[in-house]
Scaffold this active site. Structure first.
Site: not given
Ligand code: CMX
Length: 471
Positions: A274, A304, A350, A359, A405
Site C-alpha cells: 500500500s 496484505h 512477514h 503492533r 492483522d
Molecule cells: N502460513 C503458511 N505459509 C506461510 C506463511 C503463513 N502464515 N507465511 C509465509 N508462508 C510461506 C509463503 O507462502 C512461502 O511459501 P512458498 O515458498 O510456497 O511461496 C514461504 O512461506 C516463504 O515465505 P516468506 O518469505 O516467509 O514470506 P513472504 O515475504 O513471501 O510473505 C506474507 C509475507 C506476509 C505475505 C506471508 O507471511 C503470508 O502470506 N502471511 C499470511 C497472510 C498475512 O498475515 N498477511 C498480512 C501481513 C501484514 C500486512 O501486510 O498487513
C-alpha cells in the site's frame, strides 16, 4: 435573476453556514501564536531538500547495495531502493516512527483529555515534520481536519448507490477515486503551477482527503451493515472520536481503541504494497486522491491488509470446528490442517519482520488491560502460544510470529464491530496517516517519477552468464 431552485438555494445556504461554523472553530484553535502544521512544514522542508541535494552530489556514486538474482525473482525483498522518511522497520525490533518505537509513541504523543492512547493526528504531524506537536497544535489540527470532512454530493450519491454486496474495500477505493473532482493538485497542475509549489497543493489535498476518510468509511459501514444513517461530525472532537461516532459507537473504550488502531496501523516504512503503490502512483504526479486509491487497492489483497478479515473468518471456522475446546493440542491440529491443505495461516509471517510484531503486542496489551477474559482474546492468545512452533516445524515461512492483522479483529469484535469484511477499510483510513506525509514530502523535495529497470528471464540468464563468466 437567480436560476437556482428554492431547494438548491436552501441546500447551498445550509452548506455555507455549516462550513462557516467549521472554519470559525478551526480558526479559533489556530488563532494562538503557535505554528500550524503547514507553516512548520514550510519552514522545515527546504533544509531537507538541500540535504538530499548535497547527499546526491557528494555520494551519488557510492555503491549502497548489491542485488542477487533471487531478489529479482523474489519480490525484490531487501533491495534498498526506496526513500521513506516517516518510519524504518527493523526485522528484530519492529517499526520506529521517526526513530520512536510504538511504546515511546504511546508515551510521547499528545492524548485526548482523559485518554491514554496517542492521537493519530499527532502521529501525522510527527511523520511529516519529525516533531512532536504541542497539545494545542494537535487540537487545532483536529479541528482543521474536521472542517474538511464534507463530501461532495456526487460522492455521497455514488456511495449510496453502490451495490451492498460490493466488498467494502472496493467501495472505499471508488469513493476516494471519485474525490478526484476536488483535487487542488490536479487543478493547479492543469493551470501550469511551478514544480516548487506542488507540495502546497499535495498538502491541501492530503488534509482534505484525511478529513473526508472517516465520513466515506462510516458511510460504507452504515450503508452496508446498518440503516444508512450517519451522525454529524463534531467539530470540537478528535479524529478517533469522530470516526467512532460516525460509525455509530459511543463507548469511550472503543474511541480509545480507534486512536490506538489508527496510530499503529499508519506507517510501516515504504516497501509494503500500500505504501509503495501510493508513492509510485504519486510519482507520476497523479493527485493524492488517485495515489491513495491505488494504495488502497493493494491493501485490499489477502496477503496484505485484508489478512485482518481472513484472520476472523479463520478463527470463526476454528471455533465452529473445535466446539469450545481451546486446548493447545486441538489448536495445533487445526493449524496443521490449515497448512496441509496448502493455505497460509492468516496473521502470521512477514516479509521483513522476524519477531512478534510490536503492533500485535500493543493490541494485545490493550486487550489485557480492557478485557483479559474475553473468549476470543483467550483463543488468540492460545494460538500465539502454539502457532510459532507449528510454523517453524512446517519450515516454510521465514517468520513464524504474528503480525498486526492477527489481533486487530478481536478487539473490534469485543466492542460490537463484528462485520469482518469492513476491517480492511479501517486499516485503509489508518494507512492514509502514513502514506500521505510521504506523498507531501515527495512533492516538496521534487522526487522523480519512479522507474526501476526490468529484464526478461532470457536477459537475466545472459546477465548471470556474463557476470559469472567474469568471476
Ligand atoms: N502460513 C503458511 N505459509 C506461510 C506463511 C503463513 N502464515 N507465511 C509465509 N508462508 C510461506 C509463503 O507462502 C512461502 O511459501 P512458498 O515458498 O510456497 O511461496 C514461504 O512461506 C516463504 O515465505 P516468506 O518469505 O516467509 O514470506 P513472504 O515475504 O513471501 O510473505 C506474507 C509475507 C506476509 C505475505 C506471508 O507471511 C503470508 O502470506 N502471511 C499470511 C497472510 C498475512 O498475515 N498477511 C498480512 C501481513 C501484514 C500486512 O501486510 O498487513
Amino acid at each position: 435573476m437567480s436560476v437556482l431552485s428554492q431547494s438548491t438555494r436552501s441546500t447551498l445556504v445550509k452548506h455555507a453556514l455549516k462550513n462557516a461554523r467549521f472554519q470559525f472553530i478551526a480558526q479559533r484553535y489556530y488563532s494562538n501564536a503557535e505554528k500550524t502544521l503547514k507553516e512548520r512544514f514550510a519552514e522545515i522542508f527546504p533544509a531537507k531538500a538541500e540535504e538530499i541535494k548535497k547527499l546526491k552530489k557528494e555520494h551519488g556514486q557510492t555503491v549502497i547495495d548489491q542485488v542477487k538474482l533471487e531478489q529479482a525473482f523474489g519480490g525484490m525483498r531487501g533491495i534498498k531502493g526506496l526513500v521513506w522518511e516517516g518510519s524504518v522497520l527493523d526485522p528484530e525490533e519492529g517499526i520506529r516512527f521517526r526513530g520512536r518505537t510504538i511504546p515511546e509513541i504511546q508515551k510521547q504523543l499528545p492524548k485526548a483529555a482523559g485518554g491514554d492512547e496517542p492521537l493519530p493526528e499527532a502521529l501525522f504531524w510527527l511523520l511529516l515534520t519529525g516533531e512532536v506537536p504541542s497539545e494545542s497544535q494537535v487540537k487545532a489540527f483536529s479541528a482543521d481536519l474536521a472542517s474538511r470532512s464534507e463530501l461532495p454530493k456526487h460522492v455521497d450519491d455514488l456511495l449510496d448507490n453502490l451495490p451492498r454486496d460490493l466488498h467494502p474495500m472496493a467501495q472505499f477505493s471508488i469513493g476516494v477515486t471519485a474525490l478526484e473532482s476536488e483535487s487542488k493538485f490536479a487543478k493547479a497542475y492543469a493551470q501550469g503551477v511551478a514544480k516548487k509549489d506542488y507540495w502546497n497543493y499535495a498538502f491541501e489535498d492530503s488534509l482534505d482527503l484525511l478529513g473526508k476518510l472517516p465520513v466515506i468509511a462510516a458511510k460504507i459501514y452504515r450503508n452496508v451493515f446498518k440503516d444508512g444513517r450517519l451522525a454529524a461530525i463534531d467539530p470540537n472532537a478528535d479524529y478517533g472520536s469522530n470516526l467512532a461516532g460516525l460509525l455509530g459507537f459511543e463507548n469511550s473504550e472503543f474511541v480509545e481503541l480507534m486512536r490506538l488502531y489508527l496510530t499503529v496501523h499508519s506507517d510501516h516504512e515504504g516497501g509494503n504494497v500500500s505504501a509503495h503503490t501510493t508513492h509510485l502512483v504519486g510519482s507520476a504526479l497523479s493527485s493524492p486522491y488517485l495515489s491513495l486509491a491505488a494504495g488502497l487497492n493493494g491493501l485490499a489483497g489477502p496477503l496484505h491488509g485484508r489478512a485482518n478479515q481472513e484472520v476472523l473468518e479463520w478463527l470463526f471456522k476454528l471455533r465452529e470446528e473445535v466446539k469450545g475446546d481451546y486446548s493447545p493440542e486441538v489448536i495445533e491440529k487445526y493449524l496443521w490442517d490449515t497448512l496441509n491443505s496448502g493455505r497460509v495461516v492468516p496473521g502470521y509471517g512477514h516479509a521483513v519482520l522476524r519477531k512478534t510484531d510490536p503492533r500485535y503486542t500493543a493490541q494485545r496489551e490493550f486487550a489485557l488491560k480492557h478485557f483479559p477474559d474475553y473468549e476470543l482474546f483467550r483463543l488468540v492468545s492460545t494460538i500465539y502460544q502454539v502457532a510459532p512452533d507449528v510454523l517453524t516445524k512446517h519450515g516454510k515461512t521465514k517468520n513464524p510470529w504474528p503480525n498486526v492483522d492477527s489481533h486487530s479483529g478481536v478487539l473490534l469484535q469485543y466492542y460490537g464491530l463484528t462485520e469482518a469484511s469492513f476491517y480492511t477499510v479501517l486499516f485503509g483510513v489508518a494507512r492514509a496517516f502514513g502514506v500521505l506525509p510521504q506523498l507531501i514530502i515527495d512533492r516538496a523535495v521534487g522526487a522523480p517519477i519512479e522507474r526501476p529497470k526490468s529484464l526478461s528471464t532470457e536477459k537475466f540468464i545472459s546477465l548471470v552468464k556474463s557476470v559469472e563468466g567474469k568471476n
